[in-house]
Scaffold this active site. Structure first.
Site, short mmCIF file in Angstrom:
data_model
loop_
_atom_site.label_atom_id
_atom_site.label_comp_id
_atom_site.label_asym_id
_atom_site.label_seq_id
_atom_site.Cartn_x
_atom_site.Cartn_y
_atom_site.Cartn_z
N ARG A 108 0.87 -1.19 0.00
CA ARG A 108 0.00 0.00 0.00
C ARG A 108 0.90 1.22 0.00
O ARG A 108 1.71 1.40 0.91
CB ARG A 108 -0.93 -0.02 1.22
CG ARG A 108 -1.71 1.26 1.39
CD ARG A 108 -2.83 1.15 2.39
NE ARG A 108 -3.97 0.45 1.82
CZ ARG A 108 -5.23 0.54 2.26
NH1 ARG A 108 -5.51 1.32 3.28
NH2 ARG A 108 -6.20 -0.13 1.70
N HIS A 135 -7.15 0.40 -6.82
CA HIS A 135 -7.42 -0.47 -5.65
C HIS A 135 -8.05 -1.77 -6.15
O HIS A 135 -9.24 -2.02 -5.94
CB HIS A 135 -8.34 0.27 -4.67
CG HIS A 135 -8.32 -0.27 -3.28
ND1 HIS A 135 -7.51 -1.32 -2.88
CD2 HIS A 135 -9.04 0.09 -2.16
CE1 HIS A 135 -7.73 -1.57 -1.59
NE2 HIS A 135 -8.64 -0.73 -1.15
N GLN A 138 -10.14 -4.19 -3.88
CA GLN A 138 -11.46 -3.66 -3.56
C GLN A 138 -12.44 -3.94 -4.70
O GLN A 138 -13.59 -4.33 -4.48
CB GLN A 138 -11.35 -2.14 -3.32
CG GLN A 138 -12.67 -1.50 -2.93
CD GLN A 138 -13.14 -1.96 -1.55
OE1 GLN A 138 -12.39 -1.93 -0.60
NE2 GLN A 138 -14.38 -2.40 -1.45
N ASP A 241 -17.35 7.00 -2.01
CA ASP A 241 -16.17 6.82 -1.16
C ASP A 241 -15.93 8.17 -0.49
O ASP A 241 -16.61 9.16 -0.81
CB ASP A 241 -14.97 6.39 -2.05
CG ASP A 241 -13.70 6.10 -1.26
OD1 ASP A 241 -13.77 5.96 -0.03
OD2 ASP A 241 -12.63 6.01 -1.89
N CYS A 283 -16.62 1.39 -0.09
CA CYS A 283 -15.47 0.55 0.27
C CYS A 283 -15.10 0.66 1.74
O CYS A 283 -14.43 -0.23 2.27
CB CYS A 283 -14.27 0.91 -0.59
SG CYS A 283 -13.68 2.60 -0.33
N ARG A 310 -13.89 -8.61 1.10
CA ARG A 310 -12.46 -8.30 0.95
C ARG A 310 -11.61 -9.52 1.33
O ARG A 310 -10.56 -9.76 0.75
CB ARG A 310 -12.08 -7.10 1.81
CG ARG A 310 -12.66 -5.75 1.33
CD ARG A 310 -12.11 -5.37 -0.04
NE ARG A 310 -10.66 -5.47 -0.05
CZ ARG A 310 -9.82 -4.50 0.32
NH1 ARG A 310 -10.30 -3.32 0.68
NH2 ARG A 310 -8.51 -4.68 0.30
#
Ligand code: CP
Ligand code: NVA
Length: 329
Positions: A108, A135, A138, A241, A283, A310
């Site tokens: 990340r 991402h 996700q 988001d 998310c 996830r």
């Protein structure tokens, strides 16, 4: 490597989503029956997955660690104060060294070039656990959630059977959107994006998203607007988001002002004419400004199954990229 959804053909993306869903059913059934799950058991025995995170995380960290443990491997979490990720040492050196001792790096980062750099010099697969641009884990979980919700749709080898659905993204054009939109175009799902002027999809990213439709029989359409009601009209799924992603904290005040009027509410969905049984996705982490409590905790919200997925997306990605060496079977 899994840098973004663009790395996957429609057949590979379909397979990852279906694998995530079927492993979920099999493993949960075994656990529910009080048995040790056999599915994927021991597939990572003796192997270490390095998790190099230069930003905070709840879901990505927990799902990846849990997935590696479920598969018999050792997840090694390396936070920003633990290792020299892009600080005091080149990414080249870090990548060569860490990949010489582990079977996968899950990273990340801020700039997408950081994770791309790690991948370029790594001798093991690298999975993007969120960069400023993408991402992918996700998006796999999000499509798993859509697949499980619209369960009357029948998948084929290269499609989840979701063609013709409409997703409306209302809010910031960010990393989560870019991979989601890429997957929508690939899977024949139309995606309508409403962002304020100045916060739309950058041109270069639009090209990336639209390229996903090359060679796809009925590619999904990408529609852009600044009017939330326009995006939400006839939508099957409303998604948003945070308006302030990690790294944008200094712009928070300006952004909250720019996004006023973009909060997802039942009233907005009704006024816009979203489908009567529309669903809501996010998310997480969530803040009340982008969606109110009534929607977020309401009956149409998929946010908690989406978060659980996830785990299953991580399982499927590790299976494909690490156990099977990049062959998505
Ligand atoms: N959705 C997501 O990636 O959450 P985290 O930032 O908590 O990992
Ligand atoms: N857009 C958010 C997603 C967090 C999972 C961020 O980058 O902070």
């Amino acid at each position: 490597h899994l840098m973004s959804i663009s790395d996957l053909s429609p057949a590979e993306f379909t397979k990852l989503v279906l694998n995530a869903s079927s492993h979920k059913s099999a493993i949960k059934a075994a656990i529910g029956a009080g048995q040790a799950p056999q599915t994927l058991a021991g597939t990572l025995t003796g192997r270490t997955v390095a998790m190099m995170f230069s930003k905070r995380s709840t879901r990505t960290r927990v799902s990846t660690e849990a997935a590696v443990a479920l598969m018999g491997g050792h997840p090694m979490f390396l936070g920003k104060d633990d290792i020299q990720l892009g600080v005091n040492e080149s990414l080249y050196d870090t990548s060569v060294v860490v990949s010489s001792m582990t079977s996968c790096m899950v990273a990340r980062v801020g700039p997408h070039s950081d994770v791309a750099n790690l991948a370029q010099h790594s001798s093991v697969p690298v999975i993007n656990a969120l960069s400023d641009d993408f991402h992918p884990l996700q998006t796999i979980a999000d499509f798993q959630t859509i697949h499980e919700t619209f369960s009357a749709r029948v998948p084929t080898e290269s499609s989840l059977g979701l063609e013709g659905l409409k997703v409306a993204w209302i809010g910031d054009s960010n990393n989560v959107l870019f991979d989601l939109a890429t997957a929508c175009v690939k899977m024949g799902v139309d995606i309508s994006v409403a962002s304020p002027t100045g916060y739309g999809i950058p041109d270069a990213m639009k090209q990336v998203i639209l390229t996903a439709g090359n060679g796809v029989q009925s590619a999904g359409k990408l529609i852009e607007t600044t009017v939330p009601e326009e995006a939400a009209k006839d939508a099957d799924v409303l998604v948003t988001d945070t308006w302030v992603s990690m790294g944008q904290e200094a712009e928070a005040k300006k952004r909250l002002e720019a996004f006023a009027g973009y909060q997802i509410t039942n009233d907005l969905a009704k006024r816009a004419g979203a489908k009567p049984d529309w669903k809501f996705m996010h998310c997480l982490p969530r803040h009340p400004e982008e969606v109110d409590d009534e929607v977020f905790y309401g009956p149409q919200s998929l946010v908690f199954p989406e978060a659980e997925n996830r785990l299953w997306a991580a399982v499927a990605a590790l299976e494909g990229f690490v156990v099977n060496n990049g062959k998505i079977l």
